[in-house]
Each structure stands twice: as structure tokens, then as C-alpha cells.
Scaffold this motif. Structure first.
Motif, PDB file in Angstrom:
ATOM      1  N   VAL A 119       3.887   3.987  -4.892  1.00  0.00           N
ATOM      2  CA  VAL A 119       2.957   2.904  -5.190  1.00  0.00           C
ATOM      3  C   VAL A 119       3.398   1.667  -4.424  1.00  0.00           C
ATOM      4  O   VAL A 119       4.596   1.445  -4.214  1.00  0.00           O
ATOM      5  CB  VAL A 119       2.878   2.616  -6.709  1.00  0.00           C
ATOM      6  CG1 VAL A 119       4.214   2.141  -7.259  1.00  0.00           C
ATOM      7  CG2 VAL A 119       1.783   1.597  -7.023  1.00  0.00           C
ATOM      8  N   VAL A 120       2.418   0.882  -3.968  1.00  0.00           N
ATOM      9  CA  VAL A 120       2.683  -0.413  -3.345  1.00  0.00           C
ATOM     10  C   VAL A 120       1.931  -1.460  -4.143  1.00  0.00           C
ATOM     11  O   VAL A 120       0.700  -1.389  -4.276  1.00  0.00           O
ATOM     12  CB  VAL A 120       2.237  -0.458  -1.872  1.00  0.00           C
ATOM     13  CG1 VAL A 120       2.560  -1.827  -1.261  1.00  0.00           C
ATOM     14  CG2 VAL A 120       2.897   0.654  -1.061  1.00  0.00           C
ATOM     15  N   GLN A 121       2.673  -2.399  -4.711  1.00  0.00           N
ATOM     16  CA  GLN A 121       2.064  -3.467  -5.500  1.00  0.00           C
ATOM     17  C   GLN A 121       2.241  -4.805  -4.794  1.00  0.00           C
ATOM     18  O   GLN A 121       3.262  -5.022  -4.124  1.00  0.00           O
ATOM     19  CB  GLN A 121       2.681  -3.509  -6.901  1.00  0.00           C
ATOM     20  CG  GLN A 121       2.152  -2.384  -7.782  1.00  0.00           C
ATOM     21  CD  GLN A 121       3.134  -1.918  -8.840  1.00  0.00           C
ATOM     22  OE1 GLN A 121       4.315  -1.775  -8.562  1.00  0.00           O
ATOM     23  NE2 GLN A 121       2.654  -1.662 -10.045  1.00  0.00           N
ATOM     24  N   ILE A 122       1.240  -5.677  -4.899  1.00  0.00           N
ATOM     25  CA  ILE A 122       1.376  -7.043  -4.413  1.00  0.00           C
ATOM     26  C   ILE A 122       1.724  -7.905  -5.614  1.00  0.00           C
ATOM     27  O   ILE A 122       1.073  -7.839  -6.657  1.00  0.00           O
ATOM     28  CB  ILE A 122       0.083  -7.539  -3.734  1.00  0.00           C
ATOM     29  CG1 ILE A 122      -0.295  -6.617  -2.563  1.00  0.00           C
ATOM     30  CG2 ILE A 122       0.276  -8.967  -3.225  1.00  0.00           C
ATOM     31  CD1 ILE A 122      -1.592  -7.005  -1.871  1.00  0.00           C
ATOM     32  N   HIS A 123       2.759  -8.718  -5.459  1.00  0.00           N
ATOM     33  CA  HIS A 123       3.318  -9.475  -6.576  1.00  0.00           C
ATOM     34  C   HIS A 123       3.356 -10.953  -6.197  1.00  0.00           C
ATOM     35  O   HIS A 123       4.136 -11.366  -5.340  1.00  0.00           O
ATOM     36  CB  HIS A 123       4.726  -8.951  -6.870  1.00  0.00           C
ATOM     37  CG  HIS A 123       5.314  -9.457  -8.141  1.00  0.00           C
ATOM     38  ND1 HIS A 123       6.504  -8.990  -8.641  1.00  0.00           N
ATOM     39  CD2 HIS A 123       4.888 -10.396  -9.026  1.00  0.00           C
ATOM     40  CE1 HIS A 123       6.788  -9.615  -9.768  1.00  0.00           C
ATOM     41  NE2 HIS A 123       5.829 -10.481 -10.016  1.00  0.00           N
ATOM     42  N   ASP A 168       0.934   2.355 -12.572  1.00  0.00           N
ATOM     43  CA  ASP A 168      -0.382   1.918 -13.055  1.00  0.00           C
ATOM     44  C   ASP A 168      -0.401   0.462 -13.496  1.00  0.00           C
ATOM     45  O   ASP A 168      -1.444  -0.020 -13.955  1.00  0.00           O
ATOM     46  CB  ASP A 168      -0.820   2.789 -14.245  1.00  0.00           C
ATOM     47  CG  ASP A 168      -0.965   4.251 -13.868  1.00  0.00           C
ATOM     48  OD1 ASP A 168      -1.523   4.529 -12.787  1.00  0.00           O
ATOM     49  OD2 ASP A 168      -0.499   5.113 -14.639  1.00  0.00           O
ATOM     50  N   PHE A 169       0.731  -0.243 -13.366  1.00  0.00           N
ATOM     51  CA  PHE A 169       0.761  -1.602 -13.905  1.00  0.00           C
ATOM     52  C   PHE A 169       0.038  -2.596 -13.003  1.00  0.00           C
ATOM     53  O   PHE A 169       0.319  -2.721 -11.818  1.00  0.00           O
ATOM     54  CB  PHE A 169       2.190  -2.093 -14.122  1.00  0.00           C
ATOM     55  CG  PHE A 169       2.224  -3.518 -14.616  1.00  0.00           C
ATOM     56  CD1 PHE A 169       1.824  -3.830 -15.917  1.00  0.00           C
ATOM     57  CD2 PHE A 169       2.601  -4.547 -13.781  1.00  0.00           C
ATOM     58  CE1 PHE A 169       1.819  -5.144 -16.369  1.00  0.00           C
ATOM     59  CE2 PHE A 169       2.602  -5.869 -14.222  1.00  0.00           C
ATOM     60  CZ  PHE A 169       2.212  -6.163 -15.520  1.00  0.00           C
ATOM     61  N   GLU A 170      -0.898  -3.316 -13.619  1.00  0.00           N
ATOM     62  CA  GLU A 170      -1.630  -4.378 -12.942  1.00  0.00           C
ATOM     63  C   GLU A 170      -1.941  -5.443 -13.992  1.00  0.00           C
ATOM     64  O   GLU A 170      -2.427  -5.127 -15.073  1.00  0.00           O
ATOM     65  CB  GLU A 170      -2.922  -3.831 -12.330  1.00  0.00           C
ATOM     66  CG  GLU A 170      -3.708  -4.838 -11.510  1.00  0.00           C
ATOM     67  CD  GLU A 170      -4.792  -4.150 -10.681  1.00  0.00           C
ATOM     68  OE1 GLU A 170      -4.451  -3.452  -9.709  1.00  0.00           O
ATOM     69  OE2 GLU A 170      -5.971  -4.288 -11.029  1.00  0.00           O
ATOM     70  N   VAL A 220       0.205  -9.274 -10.586  1.00  0.00           N
ATOM     71  CA  VAL A 220       0.489  -8.021  -9.882  1.00  0.00           C
ATOM     72  C   VAL A 220      -0.802  -7.218  -9.732  1.00  0.00           C
ATOM     73  O   VAL A 220      -1.564  -7.079 -10.701  1.00  0.00           O
ATOM     74  CB  VAL A 220       1.521  -7.160 -10.662  1.00  0.00           C
ATOM     75  CG1 VAL A 220       1.754  -5.822  -9.967  1.00  0.00           C
ATOM     76  CG2 VAL A 220       2.833  -7.914 -10.840  1.00  0.00           C
ATOM     77  N   ILE A 221      -1.053  -6.711  -8.525  1.00  0.00           N
ATOM     78  CA  ILE A 221      -2.122  -5.729  -8.337  1.00  0.00           C
ATOM     79  C   ILE A 221      -1.553  -4.487  -7.658  1.00  0.00           C
ATOM     80  O   ILE A 221      -0.535  -4.560  -6.949  1.00  0.00           O
ATOM     81  CB  ILE A 221      -3.324  -6.267  -7.515  1.00  0.00           C
ATOM     82  CG1 ILE A 221      -2.910  -6.620  -6.082  1.00  0.00           C
ATOM     83  CG2 ILE A 221      -3.998  -7.416  -8.218  1.00  0.00           C
ATOM     84  CD1 ILE A 221      -4.110  -6.912  -5.164  1.00  0.00           C
ATOM     85  N   VAL A 222      -2.193  -3.351  -7.886  1.00  0.00           N
ATOM     86  CA  VAL A 222      -1.819  -2.095  -7.226  1.00  0.00           C
ATOM     87  C   VAL A 222      -2.599  -2.021  -5.917  1.00  0.00           C
ATOM     88  O   VAL A 222      -3.800  -1.744  -5.916  1.00  0.00           O
ATOM     89  CB  VAL A 222      -2.130  -0.879  -8.125  1.00  0.00           C
ATOM     90  CG1 VAL A 222      -1.781   0.420  -7.402  1.00  0.00           C
ATOM     91  CG2 VAL A 222      -1.358  -0.978  -9.432  1.00  0.00           C
ATOM     92  N   TRP A 223      -1.919  -2.278  -4.813  1.00  0.00           N
ATOM     93  CA  TRP A 223      -2.589  -2.294  -3.508  1.00  0.00           C
ATOM     94  C   TRP A 223      -2.841  -0.883  -2.976  1.00  0.00           C
ATOM     95  O   TRP A 223      -3.866  -0.592  -2.392  1.00  0.00           O
ATOM     96  CB  TRP A 223      -1.762  -3.112  -2.503  1.00  0.00           C
ATOM     97  CG  TRP A 223      -2.393  -3.181  -1.150  1.00  0.00           C
ATOM     98  CD1 TRP A 223      -3.549  -3.822  -0.821  1.00  0.00           C
ATOM     99  CD2 TRP A 223      -1.911  -2.581   0.049  1.00  0.00           C
ATOM    100  NE1 TRP A 223      -3.818  -3.658   0.528  1.00  0.00           N
ATOM    101  CE2 TRP A 223      -2.815  -2.899   1.082  1.00  0.00           C
ATOM    102  CE3 TRP A 223      -0.791  -1.803   0.352  1.00  0.00           C
ATOM    103  CZ2 TRP A 223      -2.643  -2.468   2.398  1.00  0.00           C
ATOM    104  CZ3 TRP A 223      -0.608  -1.378   1.661  1.00  0.00           C
ATOM    105  CH2 TRP A 223      -1.532  -1.712   2.663  1.00  0.00           C
ATOM    106  N   ASP A 224      -1.879   0.018  -3.190  1.00  0.00           N
ATOM    107  CA  ASP A 224      -2.044   1.400  -2.745  1.00  0.00           C
ATOM    108  C   ASP A 224      -1.155   2.302  -3.579  1.00  0.00           C
ATOM    109  O   ASP A 224      -0.148   1.862  -4.138  1.00  0.00           O
ATOM    110  CB  ASP A 224      -1.674   1.535  -1.262  1.00  0.00           C
ATOM    111  CG  ASP A 224      -2.153   2.857  -0.655  1.00  0.00           C
ATOM    112  OD1 ASP A 224      -3.069   3.487  -1.240  1.00  0.00           O
ATOM    113  OD2 ASP A 224      -1.641   3.258   0.406  1.00  0.00           O
TER     114      ASP A 224
END
Length: 204
Positions: A36-40, A88-90, A103-107
Motif C-alpha cells: 500500500v502507498v498512502q499520502i500523509h 485500508d486506513f484513510e 491520510v489517503i490510500v493512493w495505491d
């Protein structure tokens, strides 16, 4: 090392009475390892790159984000292991909590371990990370193809902060566009931007 022991640092930094981040009590992962890649958008904007290794997500903070351009070498600084449910955390981590921000889940998707020794024999992925060089093929919604993580500084026998490089290897599918503007990027789960997630969680 058991997942509970590996998540001790993660749990010790968080008050789960305040943050909606998962505490790590969920089931083990499936047959194929996940990423997972998240933007924080915390004190400093960054991307979090996470690979499932056994029953945890090994994690790196990538300030400029992973790139699909093989010419880009991206700094990746290790952070604490995260639970598998973090995929799955957003949402919004409250101010005052560790990592406070949006935080969003980018990929996200699965990956294939590709590490091998000099004779071409497969090497256990966790072992390849311990040695400081691991290769893998991503199968995500946005990221595809072969990548490598290589430690170039620090480690167990070095007092200097540990640091790695995350690089897309040549060949395979690539748009060559690098990484998108994180403030305009959209979640692969919900299609929302960071600003929309923050607003919908009462932070905007």
C-alpha cells in the motif's frame, strides 16, 4: 519474531482511544503479499510505502513518493512496522497524536518478491531486506512493474540514521510521469483528495 512483538513500537506511539488507526488485532494476510502507498499530510507532507512481510507491513517514509520513472531515485526512510489492516486506513489522525494529519490510500495491490542470490536462487524476502537489497514486482492500481529497495546508509552497526533508495527498474509498463502532486492526488479507495478527506472528518 511474532507480529505482537513487531507491533510494540507502533502501539506504543498511539492512543487508540483517540485515533481511528487499527490496533493490529485483525487476521493474517492472504496468499499473495500486499502493498500500500498512502499520502500523509502530517507535519511534513510525504508518502508512506508499505510492503507486507509475514504478518506486518514493513514501512518506509518516502518524502517525494514512489516514481514510475526509472531515472528517479527516491529516498526512503524506515519507520515502525504497521499492522496489515493499515492497508485500508484513510482519515484524519487527531492533532496531538503521533503522525497527526490526513491520510489517503493512493495505491495498493499485491507484489511478487523477486530477490535472489548471485547464483540466481530465490532468497527469502525478509532475509533480502535484512541484507539491504530487495527486488519485487508491484501489481497495483497505479504502480506496476519491478522496483528495488536498497539500503545505502546506516543499519544495525551504524549510528547514522538508516536510509534506503526506492527505484523503478527499467522495462515493463511505465508512463514515465514520476509522482503526482500529492494535494491533487486521489484515493484509490474513495476518489477523494486529502482536502476532501480532511473536510469530511471535520478538519477542513
Amino acid at each position: 519474531m511474532a507480529a505482537d512483538e513487531r507491533l510494540r513500537e507502533y502501539r506504543g506511539k498511539r492512543d487508540f482511544g483517540r485515533t481511528r488507526e487499527p490496533s493490529g488485532q485483525g487476521p493474517s494476510g492472504g496468499a499473495e503479499p500486499r502493498f500500500v502507498v498512502q499520502i500523509h499530510d502530517a507535519r511534513r507532507m510525504h508518502f508512506d510505502f508499505r510492503l507486507q512481510v509475514d504478518d506486518v507491513l514493513r514501512s518506509w517514509s518516502v518524502p517525494r513518493g514512489p516514481s514510475d520513472d526509472p531515472h528517479d531515485k527516491r529516498l526512503a526512510v524506515p519507520t515502525e512496522d504497521h499492522p496489515l489492516e493499515y492497508e485500508d486506513f484513510e482519515g484524519v489522525i487527531p492533532k496531538g497524536e503521533y503522525g497527526g494529519g490526513t491520510v489517503i490510500v493512493w495505491d495498493r495491490g499485491t507484489y511478487e518478491p523477486l530477490s535472489h542470490d548471485r547464483r540466481g536462487r530465490p532468497v527469502d524476502f525478509a532475509e533480502s531486506l535484512e541484507r539491504g537489497h530487495a527486488t519485487f514486482r508491484l501489481h497495483g492500481s497505479k504502480l506496476h512493474g519491478e522496483y528495488a529497495l536498497t539500503r545505502f546508509r546506516g543499519g544495525r552497526d551504524d549510528a547514522e540514521e538508516e536510509a534506503w533508495l526506492l527505484v523503478k527498474k527499467g522495462g515493463g509498463r511505465s508512463s514515465g510521469h514520476g509522482t503526482p502532486d500529492p494535494r491533487r492526488a486521489r484515493s484509490v479507495l474513495t476518489g477523494r483528495t486529502l482536502a476532501q478527506v480532511a473536510a469530511q472528518n471535520g478538519e477542513g
